[in-house]
Write a protein that holds these residues in place. Structure first.
Motif, PDB file in Angstrom:
ATOM      1  N   GLU A 194      14.251  13.101  44.209  1.00  0.00           N
ATOM      2  CA  GLU A 194      13.658  13.046  42.873  1.00  0.00           C
ATOM      3  C   GLU A 194      14.213  14.204  42.056  1.00  0.00           C
ATOM      4  O   GLU A 194      14.262  15.343  42.528  1.00  0.00           O
ATOM      5  N   LEU A 195      14.649  13.917  40.850  1.00  0.00           N
ATOM      6  CA  LEU A 195      15.205  14.939  39.974  1.00  0.00           C
ATOM      7  C   LEU A 195      14.294  15.109  38.768  1.00  0.00           C
ATOM      8  O   LEU A 195      14.109  14.181  37.987  1.00  0.00           O
ATOM      9  N   GLU A 196      13.727  16.298  38.641  1.00  0.00           N
ATOM     10  CA  GLU A 196      12.866  16.580  37.501  1.00  0.00           C
ATOM     11  C   GLU A 196      13.605  17.466  36.504  1.00  0.00           C
ATOM     12  O   GLU A 196      14.190  18.478  36.882  1.00  0.00           O
ATOM     13  N   VAL A 197      13.569  17.088  35.235  1.00  0.00           N
ATOM     14  CA  VAL A 197      14.264  17.816  34.177  1.00  0.00           C
ATOM     15  C   VAL A 197      13.256  18.462  33.247  1.00  0.00           C
ATOM     16  O   VAL A 197      12.287  17.823  32.817  1.00  0.00           O
ATOM     17  N   ALA A 198      13.475  19.730  32.937  1.00  0.00           N
ATOM     18  CA  ALA A 198      12.665  20.443  31.949  1.00  0.00           C
ATOM     19  C   ALA A 198      13.593  21.007  30.882  1.00  0.00           C
ATOM     20  O   ALA A 198      14.715  21.433  31.192  1.00  0.00           O
ATOM     21  N   SER A 199      13.141  21.015  29.642  1.00  0.00           N
ATOM     22  CA  SER A 199      13.967  21.543  28.557  1.00  0.00           C
ATOM     23  C   SER A 199      13.138  22.468  27.679  1.00  0.00           C
ATOM     24  O   SER A 199      11.928  22.296  27.545  1.00  0.00           O
ATOM     25  N   CYS A 200      13.809  23.462  27.084  1.00  0.00           N
ATOM     26  CA  CYS A 200      13.143  24.435  26.233  1.00  0.00           C
ATOM     27  C   CYS A 200      13.891  24.578  24.917  1.00  0.00           C
ATOM     28  O   CYS A 200      15.122  24.777  24.911  1.00  0.00           O
ATOM     29  N   GLU A 201      13.163  24.455  23.827  1.00  0.00           N
ATOM     30  CA  GLU A 201      13.696  24.754  22.502  1.00  0.00           C
ATOM     31  C   GLU A 201      13.124  26.113  22.108  1.00  0.00           C
ATOM     32  O   GLU A 201      11.917  26.313  22.107  1.00  0.00           O
ATOM     33  N   VAL A 202      14.000  27.073  21.789  1.00  0.00           N
ATOM     34  CA  VAL A 202      13.601  28.467  21.603  1.00  0.00           C
ATOM     35  C   VAL A 202      13.799  28.883  20.153  1.00  0.00           C
ATOM     36  O   VAL A 202      14.849  28.615  19.557  1.00  0.00           O
ATOM     37  N   LYS A 203      12.794  29.554  19.582  1.00  0.00           N
ATOM     38  CA  LYS A 203      12.880  30.057  18.211  1.00  0.00           C
ATOM     39  C   LYS A 203      12.424  31.514  18.167  1.00  0.00           C
ATOM     40  O   LYS A 203      11.636  31.967  18.994  1.00  0.00           O
ATOM     41  N   LEU A 204      12.908  32.243  17.150  1.00  0.00           N
ATOM     42  CA  LEU A 204      12.566  33.653  16.990  1.00  0.00           C
ATOM     43  C   LEU A 204      11.151  33.864  16.462  1.00  0.00           C
ATOM     44  O   LEU A 204      10.577  34.939  16.617  1.00  0.00           O
ATOM     45  N   ASN A 205      10.588  32.847  15.829  1.00  0.00           N
ATOM     46  CA  ASN A 205       9.230  32.941  15.293  1.00  0.00           C
ATOM     47  C   ASN A 205       8.699  31.529  15.076  1.00  0.00           C
ATOM     48  O   ASN A 205       9.354  30.553  15.463  1.00  0.00           O
ATOM     49  N   ASP A 206       7.527  31.427  14.459  1.00  0.00           N
ATOM     50  CA  ASP A 206       6.940  30.104  14.253  1.00  0.00           C
ATOM     51  C   ASP A 206       7.234  29.530  12.871  1.00  0.00           C
ATOM     52  O   ASP A 206       6.607  28.541  12.464  1.00  0.00           O
ATOM     53  N   ALA A 207       8.176  30.116  12.148  1.00  0.00           N
ATOM     54  CA  ALA A 207       8.530  29.604  10.820  1.00  0.00           C
ATOM     55  C   ALA A 207       9.042  28.169  10.934  1.00  0.00           C
ATOM     56  O   ALA A 207       9.837  27.844  11.809  1.00  0.00           O
ATOM     57  N   GLN A 208       8.553  27.320  10.060  1.00  0.00           N
ATOM     58  CA  GLN A 208       8.958  25.913   9.993  1.00  0.00           C
ATOM     59  C   GLN A 208       8.759  25.188  11.322  1.00  0.00           C
ATOM     60  O   GLN A 208       9.501  24.271  11.668  1.00  0.00           O
ATOM     61  N   TRP A 209       7.744  25.580  12.051  1.00  0.00           N
ATOM     62  CA  TRP A 209       7.531  24.953  13.348  1.00  0.00           C
ATOM     63  C   TRP A 209       7.264  23.455  13.216  1.00  0.00           C
ATOM     64  O   TRP A 209       7.593  22.679  14.136  1.00  0.00           O
TER      65      TRP A 209
END
Length: 238
Positions: A116-131
């Motif tokens: 079984e292959l589980e994939v996780a992804s992360c989108e990273v930002k410097l702050n919460d502007a325009q979240w």
């Protein structure tokens, strides 16, 4: 009576419009080349990659320039502490718009002879502007990620989630991660090598869990090939 313009007046106007007016669409063909109206579409200047946009922070050692990509090693380590093999994928060009998360982690698990292959992804930002806009990057990654996270930096651990963010997380089943780093912490993190990253791992807090959802195997395989993940997974299996 119709007003008349001298020939030289017209040419002076055209010359000024073509050579000095930055907003004019009148183009000169040079000496004796005439003038014409350029109707071709104007291309907007290419925007810099979000990972290259810098913010200036004041620390004890002076002003430092910090970029989104300076957070990537810490988030990669955070995924690794959760059992994933992780890598930075932000610089990959294939995959189309929002096709490559900033950080991708994969966990290969053997269960009763099946893999079984589980994939996780992360989108990273410097702050919460325009979240409200950027969180949809994380949502779009759910087409190939079993767990998708939206990660951003805060200055204090007491900082609450922006109004409405938790609703989006629940509605679209996206994890929320706050990276609590003061300006001094940013300065230290920027200079930290891999051996010193562990000192910052407790700064990463999962405020809303990244909920597991099934993903078609073909989508995962396409991601593995696109990001050249085969070698890392082979090491994990070994």
């Amino acid at each position: 009576m119709k007003p008349t313009l001298a020939r030289n007046t017209i040419f002076n106007y055209l010359s000024q419009a073509a050579n000095t007016d930055q907003e004019s669409t009148i183009v000169s063909g040079g000496a004796w080349g005439g003038y014409w109206l350029d109707t071709s579409p104007t291309l907007a200047p290419e925007s810099p990659s979000p990972s290259e946009v810098a913010t200036e922070v004041q620390a004890g050692r002076g002003t430092i320039s910090f970029q989104e990509k300076d957070l990537y090693p810490l988030i990669r380590l955070w995924l690794e502490t959760k059992g994933y093999v992780a890598k930075d994928a932000a610089t990959k060009k294939s995959g189309g718009k929002w096709g490559n998360p900033d950080i991708v982690g994969m966990n290969r698990v053997e269960i009763l002879g099946c893999t079984e292959l589980e994939v996780a992804s992360c989108e990273v930002k410097l702050n919460d502007a325009q979240w409200e806009t950027f969180i949809f990057e994380a949502i779009s990654h759910k087409r190939f990620s079993n767990r998708s996270y939206y990660c951003y930096r805060t200055k204090t651990p007491e900082e609450p989630l922006p109004k409405g963010m938790e609703y989006y997380a629940e509605r679209y089943r996206v994890g929320l991660v706050q990276i609590t780093l003061s300006d001094e912490d940013l300065a230290e993190l920027k200079e930290a090598d891999e051996s010193k990253l562990e000192a910052f791992i407790d700064k990463v807090r999962e405020r809303f869990p990244g909920l597991y959802e099934p993903v078609p195997l073909q989508e995962k395989l396409d991601l593995i090939v696109r990001l050249d993940f085969q070698a890392k997974l082979s090491l994990q299996a070994g």
